[in-house]
Enzyme design. Sequence first.
Site, PDB file in Angstrom:
ATOM      1  CG  ASN A 435       1.158 -10.249  -7.117  1.00 36.78           C
ATOM      2  OD1 ASN A 435       0.487 -11.264  -7.293  1.00 36.78           O
ATOM      3  ND2 ASN A 435       1.132  -9.219  -7.951  1.00 36.78           N
ATOM      4  CG  HIS A 440       4.112 -13.120  -8.763  1.00 35.45           C
ATOM      5  ND1 HIS A 440       3.731 -11.849  -9.103  1.00 35.45           N
ATOM      6  CD2 HIS A 440       5.326 -13.016  -8.166  1.00 35.45           C
ATOM      7  CE1 HIS A 440       4.676 -10.989  -8.755  1.00 35.45           C
ATOM      8  NE2 HIS A 440       5.666 -11.672  -8.172  1.00 35.45           N
ATOM      9  CG  ASP A 444      -0.931 -14.994 -12.345  1.00 30.60           C
ATOM     10  OD1 ASP A 444      -0.771 -13.750 -12.338  1.00 30.60           O
ATOM     11  OD2 ASP A 444      -0.050 -15.795 -12.725  1.00 30.60           O
ATOM     12  CD  GLU A 468      -2.163  -3.172  -9.877  1.00 35.75           C
ATOM     13  OE1 GLU A 468      -1.692  -2.290  -9.154  1.00 35.75           O
ATOM     14  OE2 GLU A 468      -1.440  -3.896 -10.609  1.00 35.75           O
ATOM     15  NE  ARG A 488     -21.501   0.066  -4.441  1.00 32.53           N
ATOM     16  CZ  ARG A 488     -22.412   0.698  -3.696  1.00 32.53           C
ATOM     17  NH1 ARG A 488     -23.382   0.001  -3.119  1.00 32.53           N
ATOM     18  NH2 ARG A 488     -22.353   1.993  -3.522  1.00 32.53           N
TER      19      ARG A 488
END
Length: 562
Positions: A435, A440, A444, A468, A488
């Site tokens: 960010n 931002h 997003d 997050e 992964r």
Amino acid sequence: MAVFLLLAMLACFGAGWNNVAATDETREFCRASGRMSEDVLAVAAEAVRWSCGDGKFSIDAERALLRFEIHADEPLPRFFLSRRSALAAIHLFAIDRDGTVRRRSIPADSLRSSVAGGYFIAPLPDVTGATRQVIVAVDLPSHRMTLEKGYLARADATGGLAGMRSLLVLAGLAGMLIMPLIFNAAFYRALREPFVLWHSALTLSLLITIVVSSGLSVMLFDPPAMTLSRMATLIFGMTIGSGAMFTYCFIEPGSMHPFLRRLLPYCAVWSLLLSVFHAAFPFIARPIQSSAYTAAFAPVLAVFLLSMIDALRRGSRAAKFQAVGYTPMVVVGFIRLVTGVIPWAHSSDAMLLFYIGCICEVLFTTLGMADRFVTMKRERDGARTEAELLERISETDPLTGLLNRRAIEQQFDQLRIEGFTALAIIDLDHFKAINDLNGHAVGDEVLKAVARALQPTLSVRAYRLGGEEFVLLLRGDDAEIQAELRRRAIPAIVANAVTGLERAVTASMGMAVLHGEECFASLYDRADKLLYEAKSAGRNRTRFALKSPPLDGVLSGRAMVA
């Protein structure tokens, strides 16, 4: 089809009604009045006391006398019939030309009901070819119709084919009123609204009224005439009361002036009290009581008319059905009110129009209820759909489209029952730096790409808890593998979806398995501690707790590094 059937039935009924009237033999009579202490024959001998042909009837005196002339060339009558109403007794005299008198007295409670609806029948003393006059003395008559409608007949009024046709038509009308009761039972199961119950009460009272006011009551259980008279009075109050309450509940909210709506329950109570009092105490103010009783319903009729007019003016859909259905009944009410209150008017109960009104009322109000049922069901379904949509919105993360924390907390117990016993917490590594360096908007886009990497399926539920942090609920023996494969996949999917990132986006994960009836908060807390261990160990790795926590609280498990 139903309308044509109704018209055909009413046409047959009208023909039967006219034919019944044709069986009446002697309706012309003179009248006199006197006291109960006077001898009837002495009164009969005073010519000055008799009045013939002027059509004026009064019940002011204690005793009313009717005199019928018997003609030798006409069939001899055997019965006196007249409209039912409260009275004390009937005295019947057959006077021959040579002065011989035969008499019979019948107390009110011993009077039989006639097959002619609403009438009582009293057998005359023997009437022979030598009989000149029949005199009927009525003690304490309470209604002018008992005098106005009296007549002599050689048989009960509805003998023969015409009478049976009328009874069959009435039985058919009564049967038609049973169908709305069945419909109402189905309506009420689906729509728990009080107007359904009040419509059932109204329909039932109309059904009983048809039975009581017609010859069906005599055919079915043959009660005394005065019993039916009291029943008819009580049921009339119940009909008006249930009709007022049906209107109160049936007209849509906001489609009637609040003051008029508040008046309707009072009208219902007033109608019921009036009928109970009049049936229990018919002689308290006997000369004027019947007229006062009839006039007391004028305010109820006025309130109903004003309510209908106001509801129609406000666009009430329900009022349109009710106004059409109630029109014949309103006309019947006006006829009974006017003829029952004006002293010189012959009383009329407008029974044929009443029977028509019963069918119209039930037919159109039932259609109105069906329309209201569909409308309310549509409104409720729309409200339920909207509520479900709002609930889904409140449980969905607007950025990623995944479910949120509120959803997982509400669904956890059910998902546990369905076998979702593993919980994984996934947290992006160094997301704040993304960010700060890229803005931002890029952050997003990264979160959206991570949501696609988590791939919810039938065995995997994905949630975004905020920032997050993501959560997976998993079931099956390969839950550990499914969670790790998704973790992964994050770097590759993010790299393909978001350009311009300076380094790969990785994630750390902590995963715990449900312990018995463990709650969400406890399971989440254990997985969160494992996530913290994975981050402390260098990030971009997973910490699993594959077994239930031991009693000493020490987590057993192993780490997996990408």
